[in-house]
Scaffold this active site. Structure first.
Site, mmCIF file in Angstrom:
data_model
loop_
_atom_site.group_PDB
_atom_site.id
_atom_site.type_symbol
_atom_site.label_atom_id
_atom_site.label_comp_id
_atom_site.label_asym_id
_atom_site.label_seq_id
_atom_site.Cartn_x
_atom_site.Cartn_y
_atom_site.Cartn_z
ATOM 1 N N LYS A 221 -11.617 -0.336 -1.280
ATOM 2 C CA LYS A 221 -11.690 1.108 -1.422
ATOM 3 C C LYS A 221 -11.031 1.489 -2.738
ATOM 4 C CE LYS A 221 -7.796 1.850 1.784
ATOM 5 N NZ LYS A 221 -7.457 0.524 2.318
ATOM 6 N N ASP B 134 -5.808 2.454 -3.789
ATOM 7 C CA ASP B 134 -7.100 2.374 -3.112
ATOM 8 C C ASP B 134 -7.384 3.576 -2.206
ATOM 9 O OD1 ASP B 134 -5.286 1.649 -1.171
ATOM 10 O OD2 ASP B 134 -6.164 -0.318 -0.743
ATOM 11 N N ARG B 135 -6.359 4.358 -1.889
ATOM 12 C CA ARG B 135 -6.602 5.542 -1.051
ATOM 13 C C ARG B 135 -6.728 6.797 -1.904
ATOM 14 N NH1 ARG B 135 -3.311 5.180 4.560
ATOM 15 N NH2 ARG B 135 -3.691 2.981 4.975
ATOM 16 N N ASP C 135 -1.030 1.444 -4.053
ATOM 17 C CA ASP C 135 -1.827 0.455 -4.780
ATOM 18 C C ASP C 135 -3.163 0.995 -5.273
ATOM 19 O OD1 ASP C 135 -2.663 0.619 -2.114
ATOM 20 O OD2 ASP C 135 -3.519 -1.389 -2.155
ATOM 21 N N ASP D 130 -2.580 6.405 -3.572
ATOM 22 C CA ASP D 130 -1.443 5.786 -2.874
ATOM 23 C C ASP D 130 -0.775 4.699 -3.709
ATOM 24 O OD1 ASP D 130 -3.468 3.905 -2.750
ATOM 25 O OD2 ASP D 130 -2.818 3.138 -0.806
ATOM 26 N N SER E 139 0.801 -1.216 0.000
ATOM 27 C CA SER E 139 0.000 0.000 0.000
ATOM 28 C C SER E 139 0.840 1.274 0.000
ATOM 29 C CB SER E 139 -0.956 -0.037 1.187
ATOM 30 O OG SER E 139 -1.858 1.015 1.107
ATOM 31 N N HIS E 140 0.643 2.095 1.028
ATOM 32 C CA HIS E 140 1.295 3.393 1.104
ATOM 33 C C HIS E 140 2.697 3.302 1.681
ATOM 34 C CE1 HIS E 140 -0.829 2.214 4.631
ATOM 35 N NE2 HIS E 140 -0.029 2.979 5.355
HETATM 36 C C1 G16 Z 1 -5.432 -0.721 5.236
HETATM 37 C C2 G16 Z 1 -6.843 -1.225 5.263
HETATM 38 C C3 G16 Z 1 -7.764 -0.105 5.659
HETATM 39 C C4 G16 Z 1 -7.326 0.514 6.967
HETATM 40 C C5 G16 Z 1 -5.889 0.970 6.833
HETATM 41 C C6 G16 Z 1 -5.300 1.568 8.089
HETATM 42 O O1 G16 Z 1 -5.309 0.237 4.223
HETATM 43 O O2 G16 Z 1 -7.211 -1.711 4.003
HETATM 44 O O3 G16 Z 1 -9.049 -0.623 5.735
HETATM 45 O O4 G16 Z 1 -8.136 1.585 7.304
HETATM 46 O O5 G16 Z 1 -5.096 -0.130 6.459
HETATM 47 O O6 G16 Z 1 -4.979 0.580 8.956
HETATM 48 P P1 G16 Z 1 -4.086 0.808 10.225
HETATM 49 O O7 G16 Z 1 -4.690 1.983 10.952
HETATM 50 O O8 G16 Z 1 -4.251 -0.491 10.932
HETATM 51 O O9 G16 Z 1 -2.683 1.111 9.783
HETATM 52 P P2 G16 Z 1 -4.184 0.121 3.111
HETATM 53 O O10 G16 Z 1 -4.434 1.297 2.226
HETATM 54 O O11 G16 Z 1 -2.894 0.169 3.878
HETATM 55 O O12 G16 Z 1 -4.430 -1.203 2.472
#
Ligand code: G16
Length: 543
Positions: free
Chosen positions: A376, A281-282, A279, A277, A113-114
């Site tokens: 997302k 999704d954000r 991947d 971000d 992800s990010h």
């Molecule tokens: C993932 C999940 C999201 C979640 C986020 C933050 O996002 O897919 O549903 O809100 O992590 O999680 P945490 O607060 O546990 O770091 P992503 O974009 O990283 O896949």
């Protein structure tokens, strides 16, 4: 060609977090580490012989290596077909769509992800089920259990396939189709949004800047925003996916997308600014001179979604994660539809979406999406904003002010304390958990605690429960502080402190967020002893 059985022994800690297994590349690169995890997935997930698997990732370092190995393993594990994005590229929402569209039994999405990418940075593997959504907890628990007993993995003994040319190849009995990464997703977006209205607004002078952060959305944004909607070349910045994201964190927040933020606050700002971000999704939404928090974005999108063709029939319900502000709940109440509060993690929305109980979902962590996929979707949020702005002919700032004047404003911020020693973070949470029953009635400055608990969720669809999903301190008057540890980090622990204060429609709607939250920030320190536990005097990131 022959399938080879490789003997292996379990690795500790292959427990999927909030969104899949995320570790440093050097951890994944250990002998058999990725293979153990993938084999554990193949051993436990539901699939018929000969079923289809989707594979793709955000293009980060190690993506191609793992994809080639997944293909060899899928062939030896009885899959009939693998669909893989060209160049190994599939954004997370695009992968979700491809799984659904082609009736796959599931998919492996390779992303952290990010988190940053590169040989010394992060990698990740996530399994999504046949509905296109992240595997629910029962499945990730089964995968984890299997990783602890795994003793072999199997793979065809075949060379790498060409991931860069669209076409079909055979690996043993497996058909591998390299598909266009963007086409199916872009076609889906055209069915949801009023492209002619957006094109007309662009022709009429609507301007925007989109920062793809050298991550996966570059090709998607270039195709949709520049080629199909007519924004001029250069609207998409950092549009070529790089294995190390250009050395940056592909995290669309005010710290890592600072260039975009500065542009949007400058006299040279276009009408609309957005970013996505690693991947895809954000999302980050900034109007000229006006940042929109993810929680507000969810509420504003929900209130105006009927302006887009895909949502013209109205919404069935709105779902948000618990730490997300209650702004969307007010919209749901006004629309007369249900509002759901789930634990953090998109996987918790899947049942509500499948059951037709919610149409739009969102999280404070910059995620927004709908029932069009089961992830997302960063570009989806950007396109819904563009659709609304095009139809309404107003600025982001005007739309935000209009929204607050109707619903009131949930002032909101998240404070992150990153890379804490795990023991210190756990001690803070343990102490606070123990103190929860003593908090109601106590005053912290002008704030009096009305209730305090550890959030637990009962899934209204399948009756499953999830406990310990964050500590909530609720104050009289509707303000709130939530404390939780991140489930996505790869180094130590990250403490997230979520601060929220509601200001009614006739209140002070255009004040400085820090000023409005100052009492809550002081209360958070007094209640949790953040400095005492962590030796930190300020958060690393405020969003
Ligand atoms: C993932 C999940 C999201 C979640 C986020 C933050 O996002 O897919 O549903 O809100 O992590 O999680 P945490 O607060 O546990 O770091 P992503 O974009 O990283 O896949």
């Amino acid at each position: 060609m022959t399938a080879i059985t490789h003997a292996t022994t379990p690795y500790d800690g292959q427990k999927p977090g909030t969104s899949g297994l995320r570790k440093k590349v050097r951890v994944f690169a250990q002998q058999g580490y990725a293979e153990n995890f993938v084999q554990a997935v193949f051993d436990v997930v539901e699939r018929a012989p000969g079923s289809t698997l989707v594979v793709g990732g955000d293009g980060r370092y190690y993506n191609r290596t793992v994809i080639q190995q997944v293909i060899r393993m899928a062939a030896a594990n009885g899959y009939g077909r693998v669909l893989v994005g060209q160049g190994g590229i599939l954004s997370t929402p695009a992968a979700s769509h491809v799984i659904r569209k082609y009736g796959a039994s599931g998919g492996l999405i390779l992303s952290a992800s990010h988190n940053p990418g590169g040989p010394d940075e992060d990698f990740g593997i996530k399994y999504n089920i046949a509905n296109g959504g992240p595997a629910p907890e029962a499945v990730t628990e089964a995968i984890y259990a299997r990783t602890q007993t795994i003793d072999r993995w199997v793979a065809e003994d075949t060379p790498d396939i060409d991931l860069d040319s669209i076409g079909t190849a055979k690996v043993g009995g497996l058909t591998v189709e390299v598909i266009d990464s963007v086409a199916d997703y872009a076609a889906l977006m055209e069915t949801l949004f009023d492209f002619p209205a957006i094109r007309a607004a662009v022709a009429g002078g609507l301007t925007m800047a989109f920062d793809a952060m050298s991550a996966v959305t570059g090709p998607y944004a270039t195709e949709i925003l520049e080629r199909r909607l007519g924004f001029p070349a250069g609207t998409v910045r950092n549009g070529v996916p790089l294995e190390d994201f250009g050395g940056h964190h592909p995290d669309p927040n005010l710290v890592h997308a600072k260039d975009l933020y500065n542009l949007m606050m400058s006299p040279a700002a276009p009408d609309f600014g957005a970013a996505s971000d690693g991947d895809g999704d954000r999302n980050l939404i900034i109007g000229r001179g006006r940042f929109i928090t993810p929680s507000d974005s969810l509420a504003m999108l929900a209130a105006n979604a009927h302006l887009a063709p895909g949502y013209a029939g109205g919404l069935k319900g709105i779902a948000r994660s618990m730490p997300t502000s209650a702004a969307a709940d007010r919209v749901a109440a006004a629309l007369g539809i249900p509002a759901f509060e789930t634990p953090t993690g998109w996987k918790f929305f899947g049942n509500l979406l499948d059951a037709g109980m919610a149409t739009i979902c969102g999280e404070e962590s910059a995620g927004t999406g709908s029932d069009h996929v089961r992830e997302k979707d960063g570009l989806w949020a950007v396109l819904l904003w563009l659709n609304i702005l095009a139809v309404r002919g107003v600025s982001v700032d005007a739309l935000a002010r209009e929204h607050w004047a109707k619903f009131g404003r949930n002032y909101y911020a998240r404070h992150d304390y990153e890379a804490l020693p795990t023991e210190a973070a756990n001690a803070l949470i343990a102490d606070l958990t123990a103190a929860l029953p003593t908090l109601p009635g106590q005053a912290f400055g002008p704030l009096t605690v009305a209730a305090a608990d550890s959030f637990a969720y009962l899934d209204p669809v399948d009756g499953s429960t999830s406990a310990n999903q964050g500590l909530r301190v609720l104050f009289e008057g509707g303000s709130r502080i939530v404390f939780r540890l991140s489930g996505t980090g790869t180094e130590g622990a990250t403490l997230r402190v979520y601060l929220e204060r509601y200001e009614p429609a006739d209140g002070n709607l255009d004040a400085d967020v820090g000023v409005m939250l100052a009492d809550l920030i002081a209360a958070a320190e007094a209640i949790a002893g953040i400095t005492r536990h962590t030796a930190r005097t300020a958060p690393d990131v405020i969003t």
